[in-house]
Design an enzyme around this catalytic site. Sequence first.
Site, PDB file in Angstrom:
ATOM      1  N   SER A   5      56.375   9.518   4.092  1.00 12.76           N
ATOM      2  CA  SER A   5      55.174   8.783   4.490  1.00 12.76           C
ATOM      3  C   SER A   5      53.907   9.598   4.263  1.00 12.76           C
ATOM      4  O   SER A   5      52.825   9.051   4.193  1.00 12.76           O
ATOM      5  CB  SER A   5      55.276   8.372   5.951  1.00 12.76           C
ATOM      6  N   HIS A   6      54.036  10.929   4.165  1.00 14.29           N
ATOM      7  CA  HIS A   6      52.806  11.714   3.979  1.00 14.29           C
ATOM      8  C   HIS A   6      52.879  12.653   2.783  1.00 14.29           C
ATOM      9  O   HIS A   6      52.263  13.693   2.755  1.00 14.29           O
ATOM     10  CB  HIS A   6      52.435  12.464   5.266  1.00 14.29           C
ATOM     11  N   GLY A   7      53.636  12.280   1.781  1.00  9.84           N
ATOM     12  CA  GLY A   7      53.668  13.100   0.575  1.00  9.84           C
ATOM     13  C   GLY A   7      54.917  12.903  -0.242  1.00  9.84           C
ATOM     14  O   GLY A   7      55.789  12.090   0.110  1.00  9.84           O
ATOM     15  N   ASP A  48      59.958  14.476  15.487  1.00  4.11           N
ATOM     16  CA  ASP A  48      60.512  13.528  14.506  1.00  4.11           C
ATOM     17  C   ASP A  48      61.946  13.908  14.137  1.00  4.11           C
ATOM     18  O   ASP A  48      62.326  13.898  12.966  1.00  4.11           O
ATOM     19  CB  ASP A  48      59.600  13.491  13.270  1.00  4.11           C
ATOM     20  N   ILE A  84      61.912  14.593  -6.077  1.00  5.11           N
ATOM     21  CA  ILE A  84      63.135  14.491  -5.253  1.00  5.11           C
ATOM     22  C   ILE A  84      63.043  13.253  -4.366  1.00  5.11           C
ATOM     23  O   ILE A  84      63.995  12.513  -4.197  1.00  5.11           O
ATOM     24  CB  ILE A  84      63.315  15.754  -4.378  1.00  5.11           C
ATOM     25  N   GLY A  85      61.874  13.030  -3.803  1.00  7.26           N
ATOM     26  CA  GLY A  85      61.721  11.851  -2.946  1.00  7.26           C
ATOM     27  C   GLY A  85      60.316  11.764  -2.390  1.00  7.26           C
ATOM     28  O   GLY A  85      59.538  12.710  -2.471  1.00  7.26           O
ATOM     29  N   LYS A 103      56.211  20.317  -1.752  1.00 11.09           N
ATOM     30  CA  LYS A 103      55.723  19.068  -1.134  1.00 11.09           C
ATOM     31  C   LYS A 103      54.232  18.934  -1.422  1.00 11.09           C
ATOM     32  O   LYS A 103      53.469  19.884  -1.250  1.00 11.09           O
ATOM     33  CB  LYS A 103      55.974  19.091   0.372  1.00 11.09           C
TER      34      LYS A 103
HETATM   35  N1  LIG Z   1      63.183  21.277   1.066  1.00  4.44           N
HETATM   36  C1  LIG Z   1      63.649  20.156   0.525  1.00  4.44           C
HETATM   37  N2  LIG Z   1      64.614  20.207  -0.413  1.00  4.44           N
HETATM   38  C2  LIG Z   1      65.099  19.074  -0.960  1.00  4.44           C
HETATM   39  N3  LIG Z   1      64.676  17.834  -0.643  1.00  4.44           N
HETATM   40  C3  LIG Z   1      63.687  17.718   0.283  1.00  4.44           C
HETATM   41  C4  LIG Z   1      63.131  18.866   0.916  1.00  4.44           C
HETATM   42  N4  LIG Z   1      62.193  18.440   1.794  1.00  4.44           N
HETATM   43  C5  LIG Z   1      62.175  17.097   1.722  1.00  4.44           C
HETATM   44  N5  LIG Z   1      63.075  16.658   0.815  1.00  4.44           N
HETATM   45  C6  LIG Z   1      63.338  15.253   0.452  1.00  4.44           C
HETATM   46  O1  LIG Z   1      62.141  14.736  -0.070  1.00  4.44           O
HETATM   47  C7  LIG Z   1      61.929  13.408   0.395  1.00  4.44           C
HETATM   48  C8  LIG Z   1      60.562  13.304   1.074  1.00  4.44           C
HETATM   49  O2  LIG Z   1      60.567  14.137   2.214  1.00  4.44           O
HETATM   50  P1  LIG Z   1      59.446  14.110   3.324  1.00  4.44           P
HETATM   51  O3  LIG Z   1      59.757  15.177   4.316  1.00  4.44           O
HETATM   52  O4  LIG Z   1      58.126  14.120   2.688  1.00  4.44           O
HETATM   53  O5  LIG Z   1      59.540  12.699   3.934  1.00  4.44           O
HETATM   54  P2  LIG Z   1      60.644  11.886   4.744  1.00  4.44           P
HETATM   55  O6  LIG Z   1      61.271  12.765   5.778  1.00  4.44           O
HETATM   56  O7  LIG Z   1      61.573  11.182   3.812  1.00  4.44           O
HETATM   57  O8  LIG Z   1      59.764  10.767   5.362  1.00  4.44           O
HETATM   58  P3  LIG Z   1      58.740  10.770   6.541  1.00  4.44           P
HETATM   59  O9  LIG Z   1      57.697  11.804   6.267  1.00  4.44           O
HETATM   60  O10 LIG Z   1      58.220   9.389   6.411  1.00  4.44           O
HETATM   61  O11 LIG Z   1      59.517  11.019   7.781  1.00  4.44           O
HETATM   62  C9  LIG Z   1      63.089  13.066   1.293  1.00  4.44           C
HETATM   63  O12 LIG Z   1      64.041  12.356   0.525  1.00  4.44           O
HETATM   64  C10 LIG Z   1      63.661  14.412   1.677  1.00  4.44           C
HETATM   65  O13 LIG Z   1      65.052  14.337   1.883  1.00  4.44           O
END
Ligand SMILES: Nc1ncnc2c1ncn2[C@@H]1O[C@H](COP(=O)(O)OP(=O)(O)OP(=O)(O)O)[C@@H](O)[C@H]1O
Length: 359
Positions: A26-28, A145, A22-23, A44
């Site tokens: 910074s930490h996974g 955050d 999905i995306g 995640k």
């Molecule tokens: N429960 C979820 N359902 C769908 N997409 C998700 C979910 N959690 C995270 N994502 C998506 O996955 C990606 C990575 O999310 P993650 O929380 O690891 O990092 P981030 O918020 O993009 O970055 P950072 O950790 O650097 O603030 C993002 O595009 C986020 O929108």
Amino acid sequence: MVEFGYEQLVKATQSFCPSRLIGKGSHGAVYQGVLQDNRVVAVKRSSINGVEAQRDNLKKLENEISILSSLRQSCNVISILGASHDSVQNDKLLVMELMPNGSLHDLLHVAATPPSWPQRVEIALQIARAVQFLHESKPSVIHRDIKSANILFDSNWTAKLCDFGLAISPADSLSQATQPAGTIGYLDPSYTAPNKLSTKNDVFSFGVVLLEIISCRKVIDVTKAPASIVEWAIPLVKKQRVVEICDSRIPFPMYMESRIRRILSVASRCLSDKEERRPSIGEIIVAMETCSIEPVRSITTWNSVIQYLVQLKRRRKLSGEYCIRSAVYSTRQGEDVNSHVSTGKVVLLKEMLADVRLK
Ligand SMILES: Nc1ncnc2c1ncn2[C@@H]1O[C@H](COP(=O)(O)OP(=O)(O)OP(=O)(O)O)[C@@H](O)[C@H]1O
């Protein structure tokens, strides 16, 4: 919290297949997974592209799992379903509800159709409720955050606060030594040392998100002067130049002017330089709930009333034509014009009544 088997999650994500990604953060990285019972979830993973997770990433994910599993359920905070650990690969996995409608960041800055004003007010209130839930939990949690990229939408378009990698409980002794962290543009400038940690750091970030929701401006936009949304918007709020702050892609809603003014005034208090002048999240909720909107149902009702009046006007015009046609026909046949005029009116009345019943 359920402890999932690592292999079970490997299978659910088709071995972390790139098509399930999905995306990345910074930490996974986050993958879509399908569990044995067919539930579709988000997984995640602390390591990215199979490269062993860096200690820092692993610690953040462990922290996220620990904080989320300590919280009760809330409609505006992401739900954790479970976790998994693989000691061979030194990998951690967090299983959570899938948020299929993307982030607030994308809704504001990427989507082709900007959100409506009532939608924006509702989203702002939902985020405030999420922050209230965290700050009023026992022990309280500071997210650290809060930003539009960490607010995701579920299948019903309910906004939920996600990404608890930096979250911290001030009651935790470790918090005394934890260095300030957050995202530039949202980070409280007064949070400069571990001992400056406070719920007011989240209040500041929430204020930035409010400005972003109303203006749709990026929080840092180097193509504009000033680049910072806070430096740009706050002087305008103080001068009451509210319309200039509002997203110009959709017309300014006169009927919501006082609500938008109130939200901007809340934002301005949240962004106060002096931490002690910032409201608590409880005060924010009180101020925002008084400016919350009528349920969408009432808007639909008003739309129906307006549509009905437009139809009524059209029908009246048609009825006039019908009466004239009848009258012309009657005069040709040598009949009484008035009888046809009244028949026309009766037909129209019956149609209108049927229409009202249908609605
Ligand atoms: N429960 C979820 N359902 C769908 N997409 C998700 C979910 N959690 C995270 N994502 C998506 O996955 C990606 C990575 O999310 P993650 O929380 O690891 O990092 P981030 O918020 O993009 O970055 P950072 O950790 O650097 O603030 C993002 O595009 C986020 O929108």
